[in-house]
Enzyme design. Structure first.
Site, PDB file in Angstrom:
ATOM      1  N   GLY A  14       0.823  -1.208   0.000  1.00 26.48           N
ATOM      2  CA  GLY A  14       0.000   0.000   0.000  1.00 26.48           C
ATOM      3  C   GLY A  14       0.854   1.255   0.000  1.00 26.48           C
ATOM      4  O   GLY A  14       1.903   1.303   0.644  1.00 26.48           O
ATOM      5  N   ARG A  68       0.903  -5.164  -5.800  1.00 24.37           N
ATOM      6  CA  ARG A  68       1.110  -6.431  -5.108  1.00 24.37           C
ATOM      7  C   ARG A  68       1.276  -7.514  -6.165  1.00 24.37           C
ATOM      8  O   ARG A  68       0.570  -7.523  -7.166  1.00 24.37           O
ATOM      9  CB  ARG A  68      -0.056  -6.733  -4.171  1.00 24.37           C
ATOM     10  N   ASP A  98       5.084  -5.131   6.096  1.00 27.28           N
ATOM     11  CA  ASP A  98       5.673  -6.412   6.471  1.00 27.28           C
ATOM     12  C   ASP A  98       5.705  -7.402   5.310  1.00 27.28           C
ATOM     13  O   ASP A  98       6.657  -8.175   5.166  1.00 27.28           O
ATOM     14  CB  ASP A  98       4.959  -7.009   7.683  1.00 27.28           C
ATOM     15  N   GLY A  99       4.688  -7.381   4.445  1.00 23.67           N
ATOM     16  CA  GLY A  99       4.703  -8.268   3.285  1.00 23.67           C
ATOM     17  C   GLY A  99       5.842  -7.938   2.346  1.00 23.67           C
ATOM     18  O   GLY A  99       6.498  -8.831   1.792  1.00 23.67           O
ATOM     19  N   THR A 147       3.942   2.421   5.811  1.00 20.83           N
ATOM     20  CA  THR A 147       2.547   1.981   5.797  1.00 20.83           C
ATOM     21  C   THR A 147       1.751   2.850   6.752  1.00 20.83           C
ATOM     22  O   THR A 147       2.217   3.136   7.868  1.00 20.83           O
ATOM     23  CB  THR A 147       2.392   0.506   6.205  1.00 20.83           C
ATOM     24  N   ASP A 166      -0.741   1.947   8.351  1.00 20.06           N
ATOM     25  CA  ASP A 166      -1.308   1.116   9.415  1.00 20.06           C
ATOM     26  C   ASP A 166      -0.436   1.054  10.669  1.00 20.06           C
ATOM     27  O   ASP A 166      -0.919   0.686  11.733  1.00 20.06           O
ATOM     28  CB  ASP A 166      -1.528  -0.312   8.908  1.00 20.06           C
ATOM     29  N   ASP A 196       1.635  -1.167  11.412  1.00 14.97           N
ATOM     30  CA  ASP A 196       1.490  -2.531  11.920  1.00 14.97           C
ATOM     31  C   ASP A 196       2.757  -3.368  11.746  1.00 14.97           C
ATOM     32  O   ASP A 196       2.716  -4.595  11.821  1.00 14.97           O
ATOM     33  CB  ASP A 196       0.316  -3.238  11.238  1.00 14.97           C
ATOM     34  N   ARG A 207      -6.103  -2.473   8.850  1.00 19.43           N
ATOM     35  CA  ARG A 207      -6.107  -3.948   8.749  1.00 19.43           C
ATOM     36  C   ARG A 207      -6.400  -4.534  10.132  1.00 19.43           C
ATOM     37  O   ARG A 207      -7.416  -4.232  10.725  1.00 19.43           O
ATOM     38  CB  ARG A 207      -4.793  -4.453   8.158  1.00 19.43           C
TER      39      ARG A 207
END
Length: 320
Positions: A12, A73, A104-105, A126, A128, A130, A172
């Site tokens: 993202g 992605r 993280d991905g 990101t 997020d 996260d 998320r």
């Protein structure tokens, strides 16, 4: 001695990515390195979508949201054969070190290059927030301020109509955006995935406020909790209070990055170049206790991303 590095943004998009790209390019050129931009993340890497980046390429982008390198992605990249192919493509392009800006991905994708002997520095980007192992990610501060601006505007109309407003925010499976924006915006309740909630208690708090003459109520819901629409319907059914639901969606990813996001993105971009010059790899840059630090990428990914429970408890105290 590293002579050419590559940079890509993956997953993202997040406000501040362009400031990071700018810092990487200019710090590299300052140190005599050449920079190759890889378009559309790992998908673009597999397709060989490379562009040379120079000082002019990154002029006038520090204030822009999104990413000039685009992002995507890639399911193809998850296949081992394509990971081998990607490493070969990097070698053929003369790229001796890689900087990956993403979540993280994206970092797990970067591990495939490290396993094949290519040094990689990962920069957390990101909204997020996260990613484990860091207190800050590029884009988070801008997203929180975007949500806060929406809360302020929704409160105006909520007060005019004597309504309860449920606002769903992104994140998320993480509640960081909801918690920080909700606390800063004076939300009556903040629902996050990390903490189970009791809707009866949420409704009781709303009714208590309404009975003492409160003209509006704001409830922040992190998307990982569940449907804000259903939560809003249940609140109206249980309390009889007129309730409206707003899903902010991708507006949270856009917009000009805040000063904080530009500053950290610039620092991280320049530091990533310095680490590659020191022949370091398998490193994630992180913010810890307000300081920029290096972390072993493998160890960082194995740690846990935690919600600040002190802030969460404070939000409950202040929303009585």
């Amino acid at each position: 001695m590293v002579t050419r590095i590559g940079i890509l943004t993956s997953g993202g998009d997040a406000p501040g990515m362009n400031a990071c790209i700018r810092a990487v390019v200019r710090a590299s050129i300052y140190n005599g390195l050449k920079v190759t931009g890889i378009m559309r993340g790992y998908a673009g890497l597999l397709a060989g979508e490379f562009i040379p980046l120079d000082v002019g390429s990154v002029g006038d982008i520090i204030h822009r949201g999104g990413t000039i390198l685009r992002t995507a992605r890639s399911m193809e990249f998850m296949e081992k054969a394509n990971q081998d192919k990607a490493a070969t493509i990097l070698g053929q392009a003369g790229i001796e070190g890689l900087i990956v800006v993403g979540g993280d991905g994206s970092f797990r994708g970067a591990m495939t290059f490290i396993e094949r002997g290519i040094p990689v520095i990962c920069i957390p980007g990101t909204i997020d927030r996260d990613i484990p192992g860091t207190e800050y990610t590029i884009g988070f501060d801008t997203a929180v301020n975007t949500v806060l601006d929406a809360i302020n505007k929704i409160r105006d109309t909520a007060t005019s109509h004597d309504r309860t407003n449920v606002i769903e925010v992104m994140g998320r499976s993480s509640g960081h955006i909801a918690l920080q924006a909700g606390l800063a915006g004076g939300a009556e309740s903040i629902l996050v995935p990390e903490v189970p909630f009791d809707l009866d208690k949420v409704c009781l708090r709303l009714l208590r406020g309404h009975d003492r003459g409160k003209l509006h109520s704001i409830i922040l819901v992190a998307e990982g909790v569940g449907s804000a629409v259903k939560i809003g319907e249940n609140i109206e059914a249980r309390t009889g209070l007129e309730t409206r639901v707003t899903i902010l969606g991708h507006i949270q990813r856009g917009g000009s990055p805040t000063a904080l996001d530009r500053l950290w993105a610039s620092r991280m971009g320049a530091q990533a170049v310095a680490l590659l010059l020191q022949k370091k790899g398998a490193v994630m840059l992180a913010v810890e206790k307000g300081e920029l630090v290096e972390k072993d990428l493998v160890e960082a990914l194995q740690s846990k991303n935690e919600l600040d429970m002190g802030l969460y408890q404070l939000s409950g105290v202040l929303s009585i």
